[in-house]
Design a protein around this motif. Structure first.
Motif, PDB file in Angstrom:
ATOM      1  N   ASP A 110      45.164  50.333  52.606  1.00 29.98           N
ATOM      2  CA  ASP A 110      45.021  51.179  51.423  1.00 29.98           C
ATOM      3  C   ASP A 110      44.362  50.438  50.260  1.00 29.98           C
ATOM      4  N   LYS A 111      43.850  49.248  50.525  1.00 30.87           N
ATOM      5  CA  LYS A 111      43.202  48.455  49.471  1.00 30.87           C
ATOM      6  C   LYS A 111      41.698  48.335  49.699  1.00 30.87           C
ATOM      7  N   ARG A 112      41.137  49.367  50.292  1.00 33.49           N
ATOM      8  CA  ARG A 112      39.695  49.439  50.553  1.00 33.49           C
ATOM      9  C   ARG A 112      39.183  48.233  51.341  1.00 33.49           C
ATOM     10  N   THR A 113      40.012  47.768  52.258  1.00 29.66           N
ATOM     11  CA  THR A 113      39.632  46.581  53.044  1.00 29.66           C
ATOM     12  C   THR A 113      38.653  46.920  54.161  1.00 29.66           C
ATOM     13  N   VAL A 114      38.689  48.152  54.665  1.00 32.94           N
ATOM     14  CA  VAL A 114      37.807  48.546  55.768  1.00 32.94           C
ATOM     15  C   VAL A 114      37.069  49.829  55.387  1.00 32.94           C
ATOM     16  N   ASN A 115      36.021  50.096  56.153  1.00 34.38           N
ATOM     17  CA  ASN A 115      35.230  51.300  55.896  1.00 34.38           C
ATOM     18  C   ASN A 115      35.906  52.532  56.479  1.00 34.38           C
ATOM     19  N   THR A 143      37.942  39.638  51.413  1.00 36.15           N
ATOM     20  CA  THR A 143      37.008  39.826  50.283  1.00 36.15           C
ATOM     21  C   THR A 143      37.162  41.215  49.676  1.00 36.15           C
ATOM     22  N   ASN A 144      37.208  42.235  50.530  1.00 37.31           N
ATOM     23  CA  ASN A 144      37.376  43.603  50.028  1.00 37.31           C
ATOM     24  C   ASN A 144      38.715  43.773  49.319  1.00 37.31           C
ATOM     25  N   ARG A 145      39.759  43.172  49.919  1.00 37.16           N
ATOM     26  CA  ARG A 145      41.080  43.275  49.275  1.00 37.16           C
ATOM     27  C   ARG A 145      41.081  42.560  47.926  1.00 37.16           C
ATOM     28  N   SER A 146      40.445  41.398  47.871  1.00 35.85           N
ATOM     29  CA  SER A 146      40.410  40.632  46.614  1.00 35.85           C
ATOM     30  C   SER A 146      39.640  41.388  45.538  1.00 35.85           C
ATOM     31  N   ASN A 147      38.532  42.011  45.936  1.00 39.77           N
ATOM     32  CA  ASN A 147      37.777  42.826  44.967  1.00 39.77           C
ATOM     33  C   ASN A 147      38.621  43.971  44.459  1.00 39.77           C
ATOM     34  N   PHE A 148      39.353  44.618  45.369  1.00 40.12           N
ATOM     35  CA  PHE A 148      40.214  45.742  44.979  1.00 40.12           C
ATOM     36  C   PHE A 148      41.305  45.263  44.026  1.00 40.12           C
ATOM     37  N   GLU A 149      41.956  44.147  44.368  1.00 42.02           N
ATOM     38  CA  GLU A 149      43.056  43.651  43.528  1.00 42.02           C
ATOM     39  C   GLU A 149      42.533  43.101  42.206  1.00 42.02           C
ATOM     40  N   LEU A 150      41.331  42.495  42.222  1.00 36.83           N
ATOM     41  CA  LEU A 150      40.747  41.988  40.984  1.00 36.83           C
ATOM     42  C   LEU A 150      40.437  43.142  40.033  1.00 36.83           C
ATOM     43  N   GLU A 151      39.852  44.185  40.564  1.00 37.98           N
ATOM     44  CA  GLU A 151      39.545  45.364  39.743  1.00 37.98           C
ATOM     45  C   GLU A 151      40.833  45.951  39.159  1.00 37.98           C
ATOM     46  N   LYS A 179      42.319  34.623  38.002  1.00 38.95           N
ATOM     47  CA  LYS A 179      41.689  33.334  38.297  1.00 38.95           C
ATOM     48  C   LYS A 179      41.731  33.062  39.803  1.00 38.95           C
ATOM     49  N   GLU A 180      42.866  33.337  40.401  1.00 34.07           N
ATOM     50  CA  GLU A 180      43.041  33.106  41.846  1.00 34.07           C
ATOM     51  C   GLU A 180      42.104  33.995  42.662  1.00 34.07           C
ATOM     52  N   LEU A 181      41.994  35.249  42.263  1.00 32.62           N
ATOM     53  CA  LEU A 181      41.125  36.178  42.991  1.00 32.62           C
ATOM     54  C   LEU A 181      39.662  35.809  42.832  1.00 32.62           C
ATOM     55  N   ASN A 182      39.291  35.372  41.645  1.00 30.67           N
ATOM     56  CA  ASN A 182      37.913  34.929  41.435  1.00 30.67           C
ATOM     57  C   ASN A 182      37.597  33.699  42.278  1.00 30.67           C
ATOM     58  N   GLU A 183      38.605  32.849  42.437  1.00 28.91           N
ATOM     59  CA  GLU A 183      38.447  31.658  43.271  1.00 28.91           C
ATOM     60  C   GLU A 183      38.195  32.060  44.735  1.00 28.91           C
ATOM     61  N   ILE A 184      38.955  33.054  45.192  1.00 30.30           N
ATOM     62  CA  ILE A 184      38.780  33.526  46.579  1.00 30.30           C
ATOM     63  C   ILE A 184      37.392  34.112  46.772  1.00 30.30           C
ATOM     64  N   LEU A 185      36.929  34.847  45.786  1.00 32.98           N
ATOM     65  CA  LEU A 185      35.648  35.537  45.903  1.00 32.98           C
ATOM     66  C   LEU A 185      34.447  34.617  45.743  1.00 32.98           C
ATOM     67  N   THR A 186      34.652  33.487  45.100  1.00 33.67           N
ATOM     68  CA  THR A 186      33.515  32.598  44.846  1.00 33.67           C
ATOM     69  C   THR A 186      33.529  31.331  45.692  1.00 33.67           C
ATOM     70  N   LYS A 228      35.874  28.230  50.990  1.00 31.08           N
ATOM     71  CA  LYS A 228      36.947  27.360  51.473  1.00 31.08           C
ATOM     72  C   LYS A 228      38.313  27.937  51.120  1.00 31.08           C
ATOM     73  N   VAL A 229      38.427  28.442  49.868  1.00 29.10           N
ATOM     74  CA  VAL A 229      39.688  29.069  49.438  1.00 29.10           C
ATOM     75  C   VAL A 229      39.930  30.344  50.231  1.00 29.10           C
ATOM     76  N   LEU A 230      38.868  31.096  50.466  1.00 23.80           N
ATOM     77  CA  LEU A 230      38.983  32.328  51.259  1.00 23.80           C
ATOM     78  C   LEU A 230      39.535  32.025  52.655  1.00 23.80           C
ATOM     79  N   LEU A 231      39.006  30.975  53.287  1.00 21.57           N
ATOM     80  CA  LEU A 231      39.470  30.607  54.626  1.00 21.57           C
ATOM     81  C   LEU A 231      40.918  30.125  54.601  1.00 21.57           C
TER      82      LEU A 231
END
Length: 867
Positions: free
Chosen positions: A152-157, A375-383, A464-471, A474-477
């Motif tokens: 429900d966090k726009r993670t998939v299409n 990435t999609n979840r992080s964008n959703f949560e960041l927004e 800050k944490e979400l921006n780190e994941i998105l940019t 290594k943090v994403l992995l």
């Protein structure tokens, strides 16, 4: 005849046809339609997606249940209700296909990690079908929730459903590599997939290792994923096949049941099966083992019971006292589904097309999917966090001017006016003004202000944490690894299947299954074979025979012995005694063609019973055209005996006329016209089974060889003529010649109705002393009588025994006769005799008066009376 003028309507019809109707070849239409259909069933029905390991129907079931709120901590719902929801919104096919998929997802003997928790009868390992959907109840399992997490966090299409009224996911977020964990099976147009289940802990560890080392060598991966881990356990053999499958997607392993032995009593064991191979029907397995017992294929099984209960699977096989439990286990592994082969075919949908791949590409696809999901979840949560922070900042700003804010709101006409006034006065945004005017009065307390400030601080950290994941990849992995480890710890279970490196090659000696006992075997000249117990044999006065048939072979043998049936076409039939059907002695028997297929004009001429092929014995074979050879007995032993085996190569119009065994120092050959040749055994070479042999006797025109046999110097022999006469002669009276001579005449030739030699048999002094039996066969009958009844007569044509045309005589061996040391014959290359080297047949000759040559023979010593 007047031509009909085209009307306005005709023109419209022609225009319509030209505009709407297309002229296309049928093959093009079928090809194009089938191509579309194939693409649909490959991508949208039968094959799983490499990312979440699910087929569309499975994905739709799980998503529909998630939308209905039927989670693992909620109450169960009727399966029929869920099937209806899936069918009505997402899967426009029959409810039975949906329910069948639901049932499979809930079966712990099919799924290594069941995705559905079902109450009620959901089928069994015995092949029982599940109860109707109106009776069973269902909810998601914790593992299914892991596949659906964050959907429900726009993670998939999402795409529109079949009627464009709902949206459905194209893939699930899948927090663990479900394709490898649960495996898959499916068949579509031109493609099939067969992926076995694997252990969740091993697969997750392999995924994390691949994240850490993207260029990981396969050898390292193979050390982490040890092989398949079936929900039914069992033993998986074949490390080489496993590694081939993990590397390429194709390979073969052997899966066998786990067994143990229990002691029932002294010297009596019980075999217990505790785990069976994957997808083997337990009830059918028990039935197949019991069928072996009922059919007497294995005598040492007393009883088989299915003792499976809530404590686990258990099949008990009670054995007779003294039975070899390990041998019976091996036999059952070889002949039942206690051991099966499993062929990997790891085909999955990757990038919208079916691909045969190994484990590393599959896990890389899964990792890329997780990158996209996180990435999609992080964008959703960041927004969402930025929006909330913006609101919180407005609320904090409002606190300092709260009295004025209240005054503005009270003086405003309505909500919209309040928002507009606040925005003008304090520069609030639309979003902040909306939050302020909907704020409850109690939130204005000083305590709540502190909570807003704390929330704003946490939002700063989260953003800050979400921006780190998105940019930072290594943090994403690291996030992906952390989530994988969480599910490794919460959902992982110990391995169930045991891995063994080598495939054990089971060799079964079927003689261990047979009780060694004495029986009577009868074979008739027309080719009927039967085996009877001694009791049946002794209780019957006469054997069962067809009209004009007669017994060719009748002996007491052991069930572990083997019969060699030699035929006139140069073949032999290898027939173990235990393979012959047990019948009453009075029964007709089984026609040999129903046991081993033989030619229409092929007939049995000689039968031998062999207890041991490893003895130094030779056989003597002779053909109608005088070709002869010796073969070693051990060369006749074979392991596959479904058809006749060549023992002698024959030329055109030739056939084998006699076979003899247990060589002596002489070989005697008789021709049909009454010539006898005696030569030393060592003169006849030893050949293989495919050789044609050498010329044994020189034959005149219109003559043929009738019989050849081994003999000692002191032996006598009987020979049978076509007129039913038996004539006795001595071996020592025959001069010793070289091979391939004509020999001497021992039977006087008559001008009308002559006697012809049809068969002969050696007669030793021991046989005479023991008064053994003698068997005589004619075209219509057979005789078996003591040797003493065949009185010797000095008449040159012997004694008439039968009226019909005789063709076979055999003097039975004496059990008291000592075997000589066999004559050792070395194996030689085939000898080709040139015509100019052939010598004329030697006969005994004497010159008399008047320069006339007179041929003498022993026949001149006899009277001319013809009996």
């Amino acid at each position: 005849m007047a031509v009909k003028k085209s009307t306005k309507l005709d023109k419209k019809l022609d225009s319509f046809v030209a505009e709407k109707v297309q002229t296309i070849k049928l093959e093009d239409i079928i090809s194009e339609r089938f191509g579309r259909y194939s693409k649909y069933i490959i991508q949208e029905r039968a094959l799983p997606d490499a990312r979440d390991g699910l087929k569309p129907v499975q994905r739709r079931i799980l998503y529909a249940m998630q939308q209905m709120g039927i989670f693992s901590n909620k109450s169960y719902k009727k399966s029929a209700r869920i099937a209806g929801e899936v069918m009505g919104k997402y899967h426009p096919h029959g409810d039975s296909s949906i329910y069948d998929a639901m049932v499979r997802l809930s079966q712990d003997f099919k799924m290594r990690v069941p995705l559905i928790d079902m109450h009620g009868n959901n089928g069994s390992i015995d092949g029982d079908s599940a109860a109707a959907m109106r009776y069973t109840e269902t909810r998601l399992s914790k593992e299914a929730e892991a596949l659906l997490a964050d959907i429900d966090k726009r993670t998939v299409n999402f795409i529109p459903n079949f009627d464009d009224e709902e949206l459905e996911p194209t893939v699930l977020p899948a927090k663990f590599p479900n394709l490898l964990v649960n495996g898959a099976m499916g068949i579509s147009a031109g493609y099939a997939t067969k992926i076995p289940p694997h252990n969740l802990k091993e697969v997750v560890k392999a995924t994390i290792a691949l994240i850490d080392e993207p260029d990981m060598p396969f050898s390292k991966m193979a050390r982490i994923i040890k092989g398949p881990d079936f929900p039914t356990g069992g033993i998986v053999q074949g490390k080489e096949g496993i590694q081939s499958a993990l590397k390429t997607g194709a390979g073969k392993v052997i899966v066998r049941a786990k067994t143990m032995t229990e002691e029932m009593a002294k010297n009596q064991d019980r075999i217990v099966v505790t785990e069976i191979p994957y997808e083997v029907n337990k009830a059918e397995l028990v039935k197949s083992i019991d069928t072996l017992r009922v059919n007497n294929s294995i005598d040492d099984i007393l009883e088989i019971r299915d003792e499976t209960d809530q404590e686990g699977l258990r099949i008990a096989i009670d054995l007779r006292k003294g039975a070899n439990a390990q041998f019976i286990i091996n036999y059952l592994l070889k002949n039942t589904d206690l051991q099966v082969s499993y062929n990997y075919n790891m085909v999955a949908i990757m990038n919208h097309r079916p691909v045969l791949v190994g484990v590393i590409p599959l896990l890389k696809t899964y990792i890329e999917h997780q990158k996209e999901v996180i990435t999609n979840r992080s964008n959703f949560e960041l927004e969402k966090a930025l929006k909330r922070q913006h609101i919180v900042e407005g609320l904090i700003k409002m606190v300092s001017v709260v009295d004025e804010v209240i005054k503005i709101i009270r003086s405003s006409k309505n909500k919209a006016d309040s928002k507009e006034n606040l925005c003008k006065r304090f520069d609030f945004t639309e979003l902040q003004a909306e939050a302020i005017v909907t704020l409850q009065l109690y939130r204005l307390s000083s305590t709540d202000i502190l909570a807003l400030e704390e929330e704003n601080r946490k939002l700063d950290e989260k953003i800050k944490e979400l921006n780190e994941i998105l940019t930072n990849e290594k943090v994403l992995l690291e996030v992906i690894k952390g989530e994988l480890m969480y599910y490794h710890d919460t959902l992982g279970t110990p391995r169930l299947s045991q891995i063994e490196e080598e495939i054990e090659n089971i060799k079964i000696d079927e003689t261990q299954l047979i009780t060694d006992e004495k029986v009577v075997v009868g074979i008739t000249k027309d080719g009927y074979v039967k085996r009877s117990s001694l009791r049946s044999y002794n209780a019957s006065n006469l054997p069962g025979l067809k009209e004009h048939d007669a017994i060719l072979y009748e002996e007491e043998v052991q069930t572990l012995d083997t019969l060699l049936l030699f035929t006139n076409l140069g073949n032999y039939i290898f027939l173990p005694v235990h393979k012959i059907d047990d019948q009453k002695w009075g029964d007709l028997g089984t026609y040999v063609n129903n046991i081993v297929t033989i030619s229409k004009d092929e007939k049995i001429i000689k039968v031998y019973c062999i207890s041991n092929f490893k003895v130094n014995l030779n056989l003597l074979l002779a053909t109608k055209q005088g070709m002869m050879k010796q073969v070693k007995l051990e060369d006749l032993e074979i392991s596959r005996y479904s058809k006749p085996v060549r023992v002698m190569k024959l030329s055109k119009d030739d056939e084998v006329v006699s076979v003899d065994m247990n060589q002596k120092n002489n070989i005697v050959v008789l021709s049909q016209n009454g010539y006898a040749l005696r030569f030393k055994t060592e003169e006849l070479p030893l050949y293989g089974l495919t050789a044609s042999g050498v010329k044994g006797i020189a034959l005149s025109e219109n003559d043929s060889a009738s019989v050849a046999f081994y003999a000692k110097d002191s032996d006598e022999f009987y020979f049978l003529t076509n007129r039913g006469h038996i004539i006795k002669d001595n071996v020592y009276e025959l001069p010793v010649y070289s091979r391939y001579r004509k020999g001497i005449m021992i039977l006087e030739r008559q001008k009308t109705n002559p006697h012809l030699v049809m068969s002969a048999s050696r007669l030793s002094k021991t046989q005479t002393k023991d008064n053994v039996a003698i068997r005589i066969l004619s075209d219509k009958t057979g005789l078996l009588m003591p040797l003493s009844e065949v009185k010797y007569t000095p008449n040159k044509f012997g004694k008439k025994i039968i009226d019909e045309k005789g063709y076979y005589i055999e003097v039975k061996n004496s059990i008291n006769e000592e075997l000589e040391e066999p004559i050792i014959v070395t194996k030689k290359e085939p000898i080709v005799i040139k015509k100019q080297e052939e010598k004329a047949p030697i006969v005994e000759e004497v010159l008399v008066k008047k320069e006339k040559k007179i041929r003498l023979s022993r026949l001149d010593l006899f009277d001319d009376d013809d009996l």
